[in-house]
Design an enzyme around this catalytic site. Sequence first.
Site, PDB file in Angstrom:
ATOM      1  N   ARG A  74       0.813  -1.242  -0.168  1.00 20.78           N
ATOM      2  CA  ARG A  74       0.071   0.000   0.044  1.00 20.78           C
ATOM      3  C   ARG A  74       0.799   1.211   0.092  1.00 20.78           C
ATOM      4  O   ARG A  74       1.809   1.487   0.912  1.00 20.78           O
ATOM      5  CB  ARG A  74      -0.790   0.030   1.146  1.00 20.78           C
ATOM      6  CG  ARG A  74      -1.861   1.462   1.295  1.00 20.78           C
ATOM      7  CD  ARG A  74      -2.486   1.518   2.454  1.00 20.78           C
ATOM      8  NE  ARG A  74      -3.446   2.602   2.671  1.00 20.78           N
ATOM      9  CZ  ARG A  74      -3.403   3.095   3.879  1.00 20.78           C
ATOM     10  NH1 ARG A  74      -3.087   2.835   4.939  1.00 20.78           N
ATOM     11  NH2 ARG A  74      -3.956   4.579   3.896  1.00 20.78           N
ATOM     12  N   HIS A 120      -3.296  10.745   1.296  1.00 22.46           N
ATOM     13  CA  HIS A 120      -2.818  10.497   2.537  1.00 22.46           C
ATOM     14  C   HIS A 120      -2.330  11.776   3.175  1.00 22.46           C
ATOM     15  O   HIS A 120      -1.137  12.098   3.433  1.00 22.46           O
ATOM     16  CB  HIS A 120      -1.511   9.441   2.590  1.00 22.46           C
ATOM     17  CG  HIS A 120      -1.370   8.953   3.783  1.00 22.46           C
ATOM     18  ND1 HIS A 120      -1.630   7.433   3.925  1.00 22.46           N
ATOM     19  CD2 HIS A 120      -1.048   9.425   4.947  1.00 22.46           C
ATOM     20  CE1 HIS A 120      -1.282   7.071   5.240  1.00 22.46           C
ATOM     21  NE2 HIS A 120      -0.895   8.073   5.783  1.00 22.46           N
ATOM     22  N   GLU A 166      -7.545   7.762   6.745  1.00 21.38           N
ATOM     23  CA  GLU A 166      -7.861   8.503   8.006  1.00 21.38           C
ATOM     24  C   GLU A 166      -8.200   9.803   8.123  1.00 21.38           C
ATOM     25  O   GLU A 166      -7.621  10.847   8.529  1.00 21.38           O
ATOM     26  CB  GLU A 166      -6.445   8.317   8.977  1.00 21.38           C
ATOM     27  CG  GLU A 166      -6.208   7.085   9.220  1.00 21.38           C
ATOM     28  CD  GLU A 166      -4.831   7.071  10.223  1.00 21.38           C
ATOM     29  OE1 GLU A 166      -4.506   5.646  10.703  1.00 21.38           O
ATOM     30  OE2 GLU A 166      -4.226   7.918  10.554  1.00 21.38           O
ATOM     31  N   ASN A 306      -7.164   0.966   9.827  1.00 26.53           N
ATOM     32  CA  ASN A 306      -5.952   1.313  10.464  1.00 26.53           C
ATOM     33  C   ASN A 306      -6.291   1.121  11.926  1.00 26.53           C
ATOM     34  O   ASN A 306      -7.114   1.745  12.504  1.00 26.53           O
ATOM     35  CB  ASN A 306      -5.556   2.570  10.144  1.00 26.53           C
ATOM     36  CG  ASN A 306      -4.988   2.832   8.709  1.00 26.53           C
ATOM     37  OD1 ASN A 306      -5.299   1.817   7.992  1.00 26.53           O
ATOM     38  ND2 ASN A 306      -4.477   3.913   8.123  1.00 26.53           N
ATOM     39  N   TYR A 308      -4.179   0.372  15.774  1.00 29.51           N
ATOM     40  CA  TYR A 308      -2.739   0.406  16.428  1.00 29.51           C
ATOM     41  C   TYR A 308      -2.977   0.121  17.986  1.00 29.51           C
ATOM     42  O   TYR A 308      -1.921  -0.572  18.726  1.00 29.51           O
ATOM     43  CB  TYR A 308      -1.883   1.760  16.570  1.00 29.51           C
ATOM     44  CG  TYR A 308      -1.513   1.937  15.267  1.00 29.51           C
ATOM     45  CD1 TYR A 308      -0.166   1.691  14.803  1.00 29.51           C
ATOM     46  CD2 TYR A 308      -2.237   2.610  14.184  1.00 29.51           C
ATOM     47  CE1 TYR A 308       0.238   2.037  13.396  1.00 29.51           C
ATOM     48  CE2 TYR A 308      -1.759   3.102  12.785  1.00 29.51           C
ATOM     49  CZ  TYR A 308      -0.722   2.639  12.322  1.00 29.51           C
ATOM     50  OH  TYR A 308      -0.042   2.860  11.279  1.00 29.51           O
ATOM     51  N   GLU A 377      -3.280  -0.582   7.907  1.00 23.92           N
ATOM     52  CA  GLU A 377      -2.243  -0.202   8.759  1.00 23.92           C
ATOM     53  C   GLU A 377      -2.317  -0.980   9.980  1.00 23.92           C
ATOM     54  O   GLU A 377      -3.373  -1.014  10.679  1.00 23.92           O
ATOM     55  CB  GLU A 377      -2.120   1.319   9.048  1.00 23.92           C
ATOM     56  CG  GLU A 377      -1.826   2.131   7.891  1.00 23.92           C
ATOM     57  CD  GLU A 377      -1.574   3.646   8.119  1.00 23.92           C
ATOM     58  OE1 GLU A 377      -1.435   3.937   9.466  1.00 23.92           O
ATOM     59  OE2 GLU A 377      -1.642   4.413   7.401  1.00 23.92           O
TER      60      GLU A 377
END
Length: 476
Positions: A74, A120, A166, A306, A308, A377
């Site tokens: 990506r 992005h 995002e 995405n 985390y 991500e």
Amino acid sequence: MSLPKDFLWGFATASYQIEGAAETDGRGPSIWDTFCAVPGKIADGSSGVVACDSYNRTGEDIDLLKSLGATAYRFSIAWTRIIPLGGRNDPINQKGIDHYVKFVDDLLAAGIQPFITLFHWDLPDGLDKRYGGLLDREEFPLDFEHYARTMFKAIPKCQHWITFNEPWCSSILGYNTGYFAPGHTSDRSRSAVGDSAREPWIAGHNILVAHGRAVKAYRDDFKPSQGGEIGITLNGDATYPWDPEDPADVEACDRKIEFAISWFADPIYFGHYPESMLKQLGDRLPTFTAEEVALVKGSNDFYGMNHYTANYIKHKPGSPPEDDFLGHLETLFYNKNGDCIGPETQSFWLRPHAQGFRDLLGWLSRRYGNPKMYVTENGTSLKGENDMSLEKIVEDDFRVKYFDDYVRAMAKAVSEDGVDVRGYLAWSLMDNFEWAEGYETRFGVTYVDYVNDQKRHPKKSAKSLKPLFDTLIKKD
């Protein structure tokens, strides 16, 4: 515990974070070039002018991907390489198009599927100066659609398109806190312009409409012949109540996800904003016109995720301040009993908690009707990594464990919970420009020597993913 036999895996990056070559081949300035030039905005005073020099090292980066066994990659396109001033009536830069066309051809020749992100965060500075960029409800969606059409036409071989990365970050960090470009905030010590109570919700709305326009353009005019798919990538954290016995904390957990993810996902899947946001924000949240609903509702072929970290969530009593964007709650790393969500990293906001990945995948799958999903991500920084010797940096056992825990949690979500995940892209292929944190924070599975020769040194984590996926992906 297993993943489907056609499961794709690999790594992710973004144009401004890795490309460098800021003035090469006709590239125009983005809002991040402008933002980085303002003293005090970036932790180490750096910028993406050189970054990882990936614009000039595409062959080297593809060789790296091949050596690690990746089946997907990506990356994002720099809008200002394609249309330096950004607008639909501005000149198109053929050199920029040619660069990405060749890059995609080379990836495919290496057996690697491209996932292309159109936006992005690096908005053309020309559009920000011309009409306020994301804040213009009429012009921005039209200019984005034109840019998207230009890329769809230029790269028919791409089968996986992502419109926006995002949008929460573009909207909240760009127009509420001012930590990201273009740096708008009501805090006049930080910015001369901005309205933290209103601008982020306007920016988010206009991103949704722009996404809808691009998806309609792709489905109407390109998908019939190209056969690919298109979606948006949204970011969000897992949530757990600070006090599981307090119904207000339990309720706040959902509200936190709604303010982060459902802000965008609810309009895309249901055609309206979440009730919790309407209740708190009132008329500060723009109202969709019938035309906008027709563009936005149903505009995902897949959900890009995405993810985390996780937090404990504690509700706040009383009325929220006008600039609140979380949903009137606190995000914490310790719960009422003193339990810690996970170990520290270099990123103040990130603590590993792999079970949260599985839980959030399930939450999203249940809410949105079990959509096809790609994890676009997932990754971690390491506390103090930038201060270590190269010998220590490449022995990144903390990151190896993070990937092992998170990928296995995802595999359980797929095989035990029925979540439809089709691919996983680790963040990131290499250390890079980490936005407002500059080069102090490293997320890469590959060490990049920014100071001397830009040489790439794969870390232990880079080599850990192929054996991991080999054990999890079903064989014929």
